[in-house]
Write an enzyme that holds these catalytic residues in place. Structure first.
Site, PDB file in Angstrom:
ATOM      1  N   CYS A   1     -24.135 -29.634 -17.123  1.00 47.35           N
ATOM      2  CA  CYS A   1     -23.192 -29.386 -16.043  1.00 47.35           C
ATOM      3  C   CYS A   1     -23.273 -30.512 -15.014  1.00 47.35           C
ATOM      4  CB  CYS A   1     -23.519 -28.040 -15.391  1.00 47.35           C
ATOM      5  SG  CYS A   1     -22.622 -27.775 -13.864  1.00 47.35           S
TER       6      CYS A   1
ATOM      7  N   GLU B   1      25.568 -23.261 -10.558  1.00 48.51           N
ATOM      8  CA  GLU B   1      24.340 -22.437 -10.583  1.00 48.51           C
ATOM      9  C   GLU B   1      23.209 -23.259 -11.187  1.00 48.51           C
ATOM     10  OE1 GLU B   1      25.253 -19.315 -13.336  1.00 48.51           O
ATOM     11  OE2 GLU B   1      26.905 -18.549 -12.136  1.00 48.51           O
TER      12      GLU B   1
ATOM     13  N   LYS C   1      20.478 -24.200 -13.851  1.00 45.89           N
ATOM     14  CA  LYS C   1      20.317 -23.919 -15.277  1.00 45.89           C
ATOM     15  C   LYS C   1      18.842 -23.582 -15.502  1.00 45.89           C
ATOM     16  CE  LYS C   1      21.188 -25.911 -19.863  1.00 45.89           C
ATOM     17  NZ  LYS C   1      20.194 -25.091 -20.430  1.00 45.89           N
TER      18      LYS C   1
ATOM     19  N   ALA D   1       0.836  -1.203   0.000  1.00 44.42           N
ATOM     20  CA  ALA D   1       0.000   0.000   0.000  1.00 44.42           C
ATOM     21  C   ALA D   1       0.873   1.256   0.000  1.00 44.42           C
ATOM     22  CB  ALA D   1      -0.922  -0.006   1.208  1.00 44.42           C
TER      23      ALA D   1
ATOM     24  N   CYS E   1     -20.864 -23.511 -17.848  1.00 40.62           N
ATOM     25  CA  CYS E   1     -22.190 -23.610 -17.265  1.00 40.62           C
ATOM     26  C   CYS E   1     -22.587 -22.163 -16.971  1.00 40.62           C
ATOM     27  CB  CYS E   1     -22.123 -24.411 -15.965  1.00 40.62           C
ATOM     28  SG  CYS E   1     -23.604 -24.228 -14.960  1.00 40.62           S
TER      29      CYS E   1
ATOM     30  N   CYS F   1     -25.552 -22.316  -9.950  1.00 37.52           N
ATOM     31  CA  CYS F   1     -24.955 -23.658  -9.951  1.00 37.52           C
ATOM     32  C   CYS F   1     -24.150 -23.870  -8.658  1.00 37.52           C
ATOM     33  CB  CYS F   1     -24.058 -23.797 -11.168  1.00 37.52           C
ATOM     34  SG  CYS F   1     -23.051 -25.286 -11.153  1.00 37.52           S
TER      35      CYS F   1
ATOM     36  N   LYS G   1      22.535 -31.890 -17.311  1.00 35.39           N
ATOM     37  CA  LYS G   1      21.082 -31.953 -17.492  1.00 35.39           C
ATOM     38  C   LYS G   1      20.464 -33.005 -16.583  1.00 35.39           C
ATOM     39  CE  LYS G   1      20.106 -29.254 -21.100  1.00 35.39           C
ATOM     40  NZ  LYS G   1      19.467 -29.772 -22.255  1.00 35.39           N
TER      41      LYS G   1
ATOM     42  N   CYS H   1     -25.016 -29.080 -11.685  1.00 32.00           N
ATOM     43  CA  CYS H   1     -26.400 -28.617 -11.568  1.00 32.00           C
ATOM     44  C   CYS H   1     -27.328 -29.175 -12.634  1.00 32.00           C
ATOM     45  CB  CYS H   1     -26.461 -27.086 -11.583  1.00 32.00           C
ATOM     46  SG  CYS H   1     -26.114 -26.386 -13.213  1.00 32.00           S
TER      47      CYS H   1
ATOM     48  N   ASP I   1      15.418 -22.611 -16.992  1.00 29.39           N
ATOM     49  CA  ASP I   1      14.785 -22.928 -18.257  1.00 29.39           C
ATOM     50  C   ASP I   1      14.006 -21.709 -18.750  1.00 29.39           C
ATOM     51  OD1 ASP I   1      14.304 -24.499 -20.361  1.00 29.39           O
ATOM     52  OD2 ASP I   1      12.837 -25.804 -19.391  1.00 29.39           O
TER      53      ASP I   1
ATOM     54  N   TYR J   1      23.927 -13.470 -15.308  1.00 32.03           N
ATOM     55  CA  TYR J   1      25.056 -14.263 -14.822  1.00 32.03           C
ATOM     56  C   TYR J   1      26.378 -14.013 -15.540  1.00 32.03           C
ATOM     57  CZ  TYR J   1      22.961 -17.032 -18.593  1.00 32.03           C
ATOM     58  OH  TYR J   1      22.393 -17.423 -19.777  1.00 32.03           O
TER      59      TYR J   1
END
Ligand code: IVH
Length: 667
Positions: A407, A115, A117, A36, A425, A430, A313, A410, A119, A225
């Site tokens: 649904c 470190e 790796k 805030a 729906c 519902c 990996k 309901c 993705d 890096y």
């Protein structure tokens, strides 16, 4: 309004402050002030920049999103090639890497830095005299795409550096955190759009947007890096030293640990292959880098990758299992989401028994049937996805899934609207939608009723104690105490939380209503513009679409709610319960037209419609699209429409431009 010199001083001060707190929040993950207070600082700066547009600087924190959508991306060429990494999939390969390094290093001690790796997407950032001037994707390693404007929206990428060198070129990774990926795909499911396959694709899709506003709406993050070039920077001898420099300039750098033997590295890698689920971002392995930068030079690089680094990996987080069932759940906005129920299986450190299937098109495209043997994959989400069906394992007993026409909660018919992938729906009563709506209504960002979570709401519904959100406010201590596992003390706490929530703001309420497409931002705009629940209900399409940042889709969706019978009933009940339905008086409401509701019709002699509207808003009035009993006056021009007749019928005051000007001049 501040005097120019005061405004300039304060704007500089605010920029410093905001920059400091952005860094604490987005880079160091250690905020010092509440959201805030932060918002108030930004708002103050925005106001000053609005009053004095000449004070806006390109590096102002308010300028992260700027400009109209592009036609395409320009090309950036790199002075030195942007290399990739060579991969290793086993410990043997790690030891072979270590032997090669030690051979070249000779007597020099060797230290490795490890470190994650990440993705994500490789990016190159350029700074001149500390200002972010250009950012590019890696492209083919020689030339990339200029995505500067999109990178500016990534909050952890500094627009201004501390103690900067004259020129700096860095490299790092931009990525989408798992939580943001899950949020984005949920939103896409709800909107009937196709989900992204994984955080990497979602990140790439977000960074390669021609409209920076879209990128800004997706919370991307970064790790930097590598220093690729730096003129006038302190000398560094190690990779760790370079990371420290980057950190000091203001970048977010990857977590790292140093080791002096390959054996230690191997132990660490084993640990991380188990723990990678715990990270808030996706990794596909770890990168092992030689720490000594002189050794980097001695080791050199191939045309593809440096010899001083190795990407280790991990096994992909995949597993094979059987689909035992496909079930449908109904969300708050009525979207039916299919989920595969699986034979429980271990995937990447945890056991999974469900997979999201998103929508009918995805089930068809992958041709998932009940009984199929499938490959599941953890795509950053807690709930994994079905990657593919192993069709060769089919026995012929598999059952095709047909999307229900009604649904499951309901029994009402479900619809698939044109251009959407989702089935919905549309029954507002519902029970499944009600359950989800109540959870949303009570949640932290909405009415914030502490202790009222899914299990309590479930019990309240089971016992018929609530049929709409307003019923929450008519619950009694006895009723709550009568529920299972509910003592006197907890019931008292719930009652207190319900009582407290009555004083929530209008923007929270507008969000809590769960109107499709109305998130926190739109809810804020609505509260600011209308100031009260009943005024919101009276708003016409023009009033809504006229709000900056609102747009046609949200306006229509708000209108669908406000014009419904339920909106009125809900308002009455909330009012009777004593829930606050108006925003606290904001300063604007105290102007010459403080709180007045005004309707414009016809062409004014000397003012454009926009000028008149601005004057009304600036003086605390509210512009309404149609005349009602609550209208304070109609501002009349030439060639008025039917609004004039209506005003006549209702005996509403009618004034012309001159009177209007007098009214403004009065106070
Ligand atoms: S070092 C010459 N460090 O992985 C230095 N790369 O598969 C090469 N990547 O193209 C990059 N996390 O985009 C490095 N901590 C990290 C990384 C990282 C992710 C990416 C990078 C690279 C790709 C190679």
């Amino acid at each position: 309004m501040l005097r120019f010199d005061e405004a300039r001083r304060r704007a500089d001060e605010l920029r410093e402050l905001i920059r400091y707190h952005d860094h604490r929040y987005h880079v160091l993950d250690a905020p010092e002030i509440s959201d805030a207070i932060y918002d108030a600082l930004v708002r103050e700066l925005v106001e000053i920049e609005k009053d004095y547009p000449e004070l806006v600087t390109p590096d102002s924190p308010t300028q992260r999103v700027s400009g109209a959508p592009l036609e395409g991306f320009a090309t950036v060429s790199f002075s030195a090639p942007v290399l990739s990494l060579s991969n290793a999939f086993s410990e043997e390969e790690l030891y072979a890497f270590d032997r090669r390094i030690r051979q070249i290093a000779g007597e020099r001690p060797v230290r490795y830095v490890v470190e994650p790796k990440i993705d994500g997407l490789s990016v190159i950032l350029r700074y001149r005299d500390g200002a972010f001037v250009q950012g590019a994707t890696r492209g083919d390693g020689r030339t990339g795409e200029d995505v500067t404007r999109n990178l500016r929206t990534v909050k952890s990428i500094p627009l201004v550096l501390n103690n900067p060198p004259a020129f700096l070129e860095t490299r790092g990774e931009v990525y989408m955190p798992k939580a943001e990926f899950a949020r984005l795909n949920r939103e896409r499911d709800e909107r009937g759009e196709m989900p992204f396959a994984n955080p990497r694709n979602a990140g790439a899709g977000s960074l390669r947007q021609l409209d920076p506003k879209v990128t800004a709406s997706r919370a991307l993050d970064s790790f930097i890096y590598e220093i690729r070039a730096a003129d006038g920077a302190p000398a560094v001898a190690t990779h760790l030293g370079a990371l420290d420099l980057l950190h000091g300039w203001g970048f977010k750098t990857p977590p790292r640990t140093a080791f002096s033997t390959a054996e230690e590295v191997a132990v660490y890698l084993r640990e991380w292959s188990e723990k990678r689920d715990e990270l808030p971002f996706e990794i596909d392995g770890m990168v092992i880098k030689v720490d000594d930068l002189e050794l980097h030079d001695a080791l050199g690089a191939t045309s593809h990758s440096p010899r001083w680094a190795l990407a280790y990996k991990f096994q992909p987080e995949r597993a094979i299992t059987t689909v035992n069932d496909i079930i449908i759940t109904v969300g708050r906005t009525g979207v039916l989401t299919p989920t595969a129920i699986l034979d429980p299986v271990r995937v990447g450190g945890s056991t999974v028994s469900r997979a999201v299937l998103h929508n009918e098109d995805i089930i068809r495209e992958k041709d998932v049937r009940v009984g199929d043997v499938v490959v599941v994959h953890k795509a950053g989400e807690v709930i994994p996805e079905v990657v593919e069906v192993l069709k060769e394992k089919r026995t012929g007993r598999e059952q095709e899934f047909h999307f229900p026409e009604t649904c499951p909660a309901c029994g009402d018919p479900v619809y698939r609207f044109e251009g959407e992938a989702a089935h919905r729906c549309v029954n507002v009563a519902c029970p499944a939608r009600l359950y989800e709506s109540l959870i949303h209504f009570a949640s932290r960002d909405a009415m914030n009723i502490e202790g009222m979570g899914p299990s309590l709401i479930n019990q309240l519904l089971q016992n018929g104690m609530v049929k709409d959100p307003a019923d929450i406010y008519f619950l009694t201590q006895d009723q709550i105490e009568s529920l299972e596992r509910m003592g006197k003390k907890s019931a008292e706490n719930i009652m207190r939380a319900i009582e407290n929530s009555k004083q929530s703001s209008l923007s929270r309420l507008a969000f809590a209503l769960g109107i499709k497409h109305v998130g926190l931002r739109a809810a804020n705009l609505l509260a600011e513009r209308f100031g009260g629940y009943w005024r919101l209900l009276e708003a016409g399409y023009d009033d809504l679409v006229g709000i900056e940042g609102m747009g046609d889709v949200i306006a229509r969706s708000v209108l669908a709610f406000t014009s419904s019978k339920e909106a009125g009933i809900l308002g009455d009940k909330l009012e009777r319960a004593g829930v606050r339905l108006v925003e606290e008086q904001r300063p604007a409401a105290r102007g010459a037209l403080g709180g007045m509701q005004i309707v414009l019709t016809g062409t004014l002699p000397t003012m454009t419609r926009k000028q008149a509207e601005d004057l009304i808003v600036q003086n605390g009035g509210r512009i309404m699209s149609s005349v009602s009993g609550k209208t304070d006056f109609v501002l009349l021009g030439d060639n008025p429409g039917s609004k004039l007749d209506k005003a006549g019928q209702l005996g509403i005051r009618i004034i012309d431009e001159e009177e209007f000007r007098n009214l403004l001049a009065k106070r």
